[in-house]
Design a protein around this motif. Sequence first.
Motif, PDB file in Angstrom:
ATOM      1  N   GLY A  92       0.598  -1.391  -0.020  1.00  0.00           N
ATOM      2  CA  GLY A  92      -0.022   0.046  -0.024  1.00  0.00           C
ATOM      3  C   GLY A  92       0.959   1.042   0.242  1.00  0.00           C
ATOM      4  O   GLY A  92       0.328   2.374   0.077  1.00  0.00           O
ATOM      5  N   LEU A  93       2.247   1.232  -0.230  1.00  0.00           N
ATOM      6  CA  LEU A  93       2.926   2.369  -0.212  1.00  0.00           C
ATOM      7  C   LEU A  93       3.305   2.859  -1.343  1.00  0.00           C
ATOM      8  O   LEU A  93       4.012   3.729  -1.989  1.00  0.00           O
ATOM      9  CB  LEU A  93       4.291   1.865   0.637  1.00  0.00           C
ATOM     10  CG  LEU A  93       4.279   1.568   2.031  1.00  0.00           C
ATOM     11  CD1 LEU A  93       5.642   1.371   2.623  1.00  0.00           C
ATOM     12  CD2 LEU A  93       3.452   2.799   2.956  1.00  0.00           C
ATOM     13  N   SER A  96       5.089  -1.748  -5.636  1.00  0.00           N
ATOM     14  CA  SER A  96       4.409  -2.295  -6.837  1.00  0.00           C
ATOM     15  C   SER A  96       4.378  -1.653  -7.785  1.00  0.00           C
ATOM     16  O   SER A  96       4.602  -2.019  -9.110  1.00  0.00           O
ATOM     17  CB  SER A  96       3.481  -3.396  -6.551  1.00  0.00           C
ATOM     18  OG  SER A  96       4.018  -4.590  -5.978  1.00  0.00           O
ATOM     19  N   THR A 119      -3.460 -12.762 -13.683  1.00  0.00           N
ATOM     20  CA  THR A 119      -3.474 -12.385 -12.479  1.00  0.00           C
ATOM     21  C   THR A 119      -4.948 -12.467 -12.145  1.00  0.00           C
ATOM     22  O   THR A 119      -5.630 -12.655 -13.118  1.00  0.00           O
ATOM     23  CB  THR A 119      -3.108 -10.849 -12.258  1.00  0.00           C
ATOM     24  OG1 THR A 119      -3.485 -10.437 -10.971  1.00  0.00           O
ATOM     25  CG2 THR A 119      -3.499  -9.919 -13.178  1.00  0.00           C
ATOM     26  N   PHE A 124      -6.252  -3.690  -9.897  1.00  0.00           N
ATOM     27  CA  PHE A 124      -4.969  -3.232  -9.475  1.00  0.00           C
ATOM     28  C   PHE A 124      -4.169  -2.991 -10.786  1.00  0.00           C
ATOM     29  O   PHE A 124      -3.274  -2.030 -10.939  1.00  0.00           O
ATOM     30  CB  PHE A 124      -4.267  -4.358  -8.459  1.00  0.00           C
ATOM     31  CG  PHE A 124      -2.778  -4.178  -8.359  1.00  0.00           C
ATOM     32  CD1 PHE A 124      -2.253  -3.018  -7.619  1.00  0.00           C
ATOM     33  CD2 PHE A 124      -1.770  -4.912  -8.851  1.00  0.00           C
ATOM     34  CE1 PHE A 124      -1.041  -2.690  -7.277  1.00  0.00           C
ATOM     35  CE2 PHE A 124      -0.653  -4.864  -8.697  1.00  0.00           C
ATOM     36  CZ  PHE A 124       0.026  -3.520  -7.742  1.00  0.00           C
ATOM     37  N   TYR A 125      -4.429  -3.990 -11.740  1.00  0.00           N
ATOM     38  CA  TYR A 125      -3.517  -4.047 -12.956  1.00  0.00           C
ATOM     39  C   TYR A 125      -4.228  -2.666 -14.092  1.00  0.00           C
ATOM     40  O   TYR A 125      -3.589  -2.186 -14.830  1.00  0.00           O
ATOM     41  CB  TYR A 125      -3.204  -4.821 -13.539  1.00  0.00           C
ATOM     42  CG  TYR A 125      -2.202  -5.902 -12.894  1.00  0.00           C
ATOM     43  CD1 TYR A 125      -0.742  -5.422 -12.989  1.00  0.00           C
ATOM     44  CD2 TYR A 125      -2.684  -6.867 -12.134  1.00  0.00           C
ATOM     45  CE1 TYR A 125       0.034  -6.157 -12.030  1.00  0.00           C
ATOM     46  CE2 TYR A 125      -1.644  -7.476 -11.528  1.00  0.00           C
ATOM     47  CZ  TYR A 125      -0.326  -7.301 -11.355  1.00  0.00           C
ATOM     48  OH  TYR A 125       0.532  -8.067 -10.459  1.00  0.00           O
ATOM     49  N   ARG A 127      -5.402  -0.279 -13.317  1.00  0.00           N
ATOM     50  CA  ARG A 127      -4.737   1.348 -13.055  1.00  0.00           C
ATOM     51  C   ARG A 127      -3.521   1.575 -13.883  1.00  0.00           C
ATOM     52  O   ARG A 127      -3.154   2.812 -14.344  1.00  0.00           O
ATOM     53  CB  ARG A 127      -4.267   1.591 -11.379  1.00  0.00           C
ATOM     54  CG  ARG A 127      -5.323   1.070 -10.556  1.00  0.00           C
ATOM     55  CD  ARG A 127      -4.759   0.827  -9.276  1.00  0.00           C
ATOM     56  NE  ARG A 127      -3.634   1.679  -8.763  1.00  0.00           N
ATOM     57  CZ  ARG A 127      -2.234   1.109  -8.811  1.00  0.00           C
ATOM     58  NH1 ARG A 127      -2.343  -0.273  -9.077  1.00  0.00           N
ATOM     59  NH2 ARG A 127      -1.322   1.730  -8.295  1.00  0.00           N
TER      60      ARG A 127
HETATM   61  C1  LIG Z   1      -0.610  -7.158  -5.110  1.00  0.00           C
HETATM   62  C2  LIG Z   1       0.506  -6.427  -4.515  1.00  0.00           C
HETATM   63  C3  LIG Z   1       1.822  -6.776  -5.481  1.00  0.00           C
HETATM   64  C4  LIG Z   1       0.470  -4.896  -4.281  1.00  0.00           C
HETATM   65  O1  LIG Z   1       1.689  -4.374  -4.061  1.00  0.00           O
HETATM   66  P1  LIG Z   1       1.816  -2.804  -3.313  1.00  0.00           P
HETATM   67  O2  LIG Z   1       3.197  -2.549  -3.101  1.00  0.00           O
HETATM   68  O3  LIG Z   1       1.082  -3.082  -2.157  1.00  0.00           O
HETATM   69  O4  LIG Z   1       0.932  -2.056  -4.624  1.00  0.00           O
HETATM   70  P2  LIG Z   1       0.876  -0.544  -4.469  1.00  0.00           P
HETATM   71  O5  LIG Z   1       1.139   0.121  -3.011  1.00  0.00           O
HETATM   72  O6  LIG Z   1       1.669  -0.090  -5.669  1.00  0.00           O
HETATM   73  O7  LIG Z   1      -0.616  -0.354  -4.739  1.00  0.00           O
HETATM   74  C5  LIG Z   1      -1.047   0.784  -5.029  1.00  0.00           C
HETATM   75  C6  LIG Z   1      -2.535   0.719  -5.557  1.00  0.00           C
HETATM   76  O8  LIG Z   1      -3.217  -0.739  -5.706  1.00  0.00           O
HETATM   77  C7  LIG Z   1      -4.080  -0.867  -4.949  1.00  0.00           C
HETATM   78  N1  LIG Z   1      -4.064  -2.358  -4.452  1.00  0.00           N
HETATM   79  C8  LIG Z   1      -3.161  -2.899  -3.834  1.00  0.00           C
HETATM   80  N2  LIG Z   1      -3.371  -4.187  -3.692  1.00  0.00           N
HETATM   81  C9  LIG Z   1      -4.595  -4.500  -4.604  1.00  0.00           C
HETATM   82  C10 LIG Z   1      -5.474  -5.594  -4.714  1.00  0.00           C
HETATM   83  N3  LIG Z   1      -5.005  -6.736  -4.152  1.00  0.00           N
HETATM   84  N4  LIG Z   1      -6.452  -5.368  -5.506  1.00  0.00           N
HETATM   85  C11 LIG Z   1      -6.664  -4.134  -6.057  1.00  0.00           C
HETATM   86  N5  LIG Z   1      -6.079  -2.923  -5.627  1.00  0.00           N
HETATM   87  C12 LIG Z   1      -4.817  -3.328  -4.869  1.00  0.00           C
HETATM   88  C13 LIG Z   1      -3.566  -0.130  -3.747  1.00  0.00           C
HETATM   89  O9  LIG Z   1      -5.122  -0.085  -2.845  1.00  0.00           O
HETATM   90  C14 LIG Z   1      -3.182   1.039  -4.078  1.00  0.00           C
HETATM   91  O10 LIG Z   1      -4.217   2.167  -4.748  1.00  0.00           O
HETATM   92  P3  LIG Z   1      -4.242   3.479  -4.336  1.00  0.00           P
HETATM   93  O11 LIG Z   1      -2.906   4.053  -4.831  1.00  0.00           O
HETATM   94  O12 LIG Z   1      -5.312   3.978  -5.025  1.00  0.00           O
HETATM   95  O13 LIG Z   1      -4.318   3.680  -2.730  1.00  0.00           O
HETATM   96  C15 LIG Z   1       0.780  -7.046  -3.048  1.00  0.00           C
HETATM   97  O14 LIG Z   1      -0.448  -7.003  -2.285  1.00  0.00           O
HETATM   98  C16 LIG Z   1       1.349  -8.385  -3.095  1.00  0.00           C
HETATM   99  O15 LIG Z   1       2.562  -8.607  -2.801  1.00  0.00           O
HETATM  100  N6  LIG Z   1       0.503  -9.463  -2.669  1.00  0.00           N
HETATM  101  C17 LIG Z   1       0.529 -10.774  -3.049  1.00  0.00           C
HETATM  102  C18 LIG Z   1       1.315 -11.447  -4.043  1.00  0.00           C
HETATM  103  C19 LIG Z   1       0.221 -10.970  -5.136  1.00  0.00           C
HETATM  104  O16 LIG Z   1      -0.994 -11.272  -5.000  1.00  0.00           O
HETATM  105  N7  LIG Z   1       1.055 -10.739  -6.201  1.00  0.00           N
HETATM  106  C20 LIG Z   1       0.243 -10.387  -7.578  1.00  0.00           C
HETATM  107  C21 LIG Z   1       0.401 -11.571  -8.585  1.00  0.00           C
HETATM  108  S1  LIG Z   1      -0.153 -11.284  -9.967  1.00  0.00           S
END
Ligand SMILES: CC(C)(COP(=O)(O)OP(=O)(O)OC[C@H]1O[C@@H](n2cnc3c(N)ncnc32)[C@H](O)[C@@H]1OP(=O)(O)O)[C@@H](O)C(=O)NCCC(=O)NCCS
Length: 368
Positions: A92-93, A96, A119, A124-125, A127
Amino acid sequence: MSMEGPRAPRESELRGLYDFLNRELRPGSNWSIADEYPRALQDFNRHNMRVILEGERVLSHAVLKPFVIKTPLGPIKLAGIGSVVTEGGHRGLGLSTQVLESCLQAATSAECDIAILWTELYDFYRRLGFELAGTEVALQIDNELPSPARDLKFIDSAQIDAEALLRLYNQHSVGTHRTLEDVREYLRIPNSRVSTAWDKHGKLVAYAIEGKGADLSGYIHEWGGGVGALTALLSHMWKTRRDGARGLTLIAPRHSENLCRTLQAAGARRHDGHLGMIKILRHEAIFAKLRRAARQHGIGDLVLEKNDTEYRIGRGSQVYATQSEQDMIRLLFGPALPHEIHNFDPSTAQALQSILPIPLWIWGWDSV
Ligand SMILES: CC(C)(COP(=O)(O)OP(=O)(O)OC[C@H]1O[C@@H](n2cnc3c(N)ncnc32)[C@H](O)[C@@H]1OP(=O)(O)O)[C@@H](O)C(=O)NCCC(=O)NCCS
């Protein structure tokens, strides 16, 4: 301590990176995630990995793997992106997001036309400009298949002639360019079943691969050979499947019409899905390929272009403008049909239908 990156990891940091990925993405596995992706998570592709670190500690990672795909439209260069993960305490920082943006920049610099990933985190993607697109047919085999009487021998082993497999693979109309070394490495992926069919002269006539490390258990994601031999091989695999309770599902590109028809006629249940989430990186490069394909169909006046604010699609003076990136991705790669995107005039609709969707397919071994 301050954060560093996104950047490619150093050679000395690879071991720590794999430990991080195994901890986060493969808890409980008795193999390393690097063995599942032998063409992406290896030292020779290190320049395409991106990490954010705090000291020696990896906080976030993603990897890209560029491929050239042979298609009837000509080659398309594509970046597969995978192993996207941020450490639990630092989510959430925006880490990613930064890592992925760096991967997309690297893919664009490497002249990749599109990026693709697999995925379930669609929003998330989205965006980042990805959209669910492309097509995939899943054929769920729940019953014994009629096995055409053939003099075939079946072998369940990865210790097979990689060259023979590559020869059959190369007969596919759509797929990445692979070397013999690629095939040898892929055959070593853990937790998968490699089944092959050989004729009485000892010639490989079909292959099918089920499972890939932690993924695709029960799914045949790679296969090749003629429909008759392949059906006989699938029949053998179904009868001797690893998990007695579960069926077997073959995944195929939509253009494998003959195989889909044969398996459906034999009772397989068909599910139509997407290939993955796709982002266009080099619009003009793709549009130029499509305009050229249109000219080969005798359509010289196709308008397909992008300016700073919008896309323009049409024919002659009938031009339609849209700002929707999602619509464009789904129009170019499917599953949307032209009339589902816009009420095109008949001549534009006919022109678009003659060249779209682009028959894109990535075989399971190449997925990242
Ligand atoms: C998904 C993941 C990679 C996101 O990493 P992160 O560093 O927290 O991502 P970010 O901080 O860049 O996220 C940015 C935005 O995405 C959103 N976001 C994060 N996880 C999300 C999710 N699971 N679904 C939808 N949106 C998500 C955040 O709310 C944030 O939104 P904002 O900018 O409007 O507040 C992390 O949660 C993770 O490692 N999950 C476990 C492994 C996984 O599922 N990987 C994906 C495999 S395809």
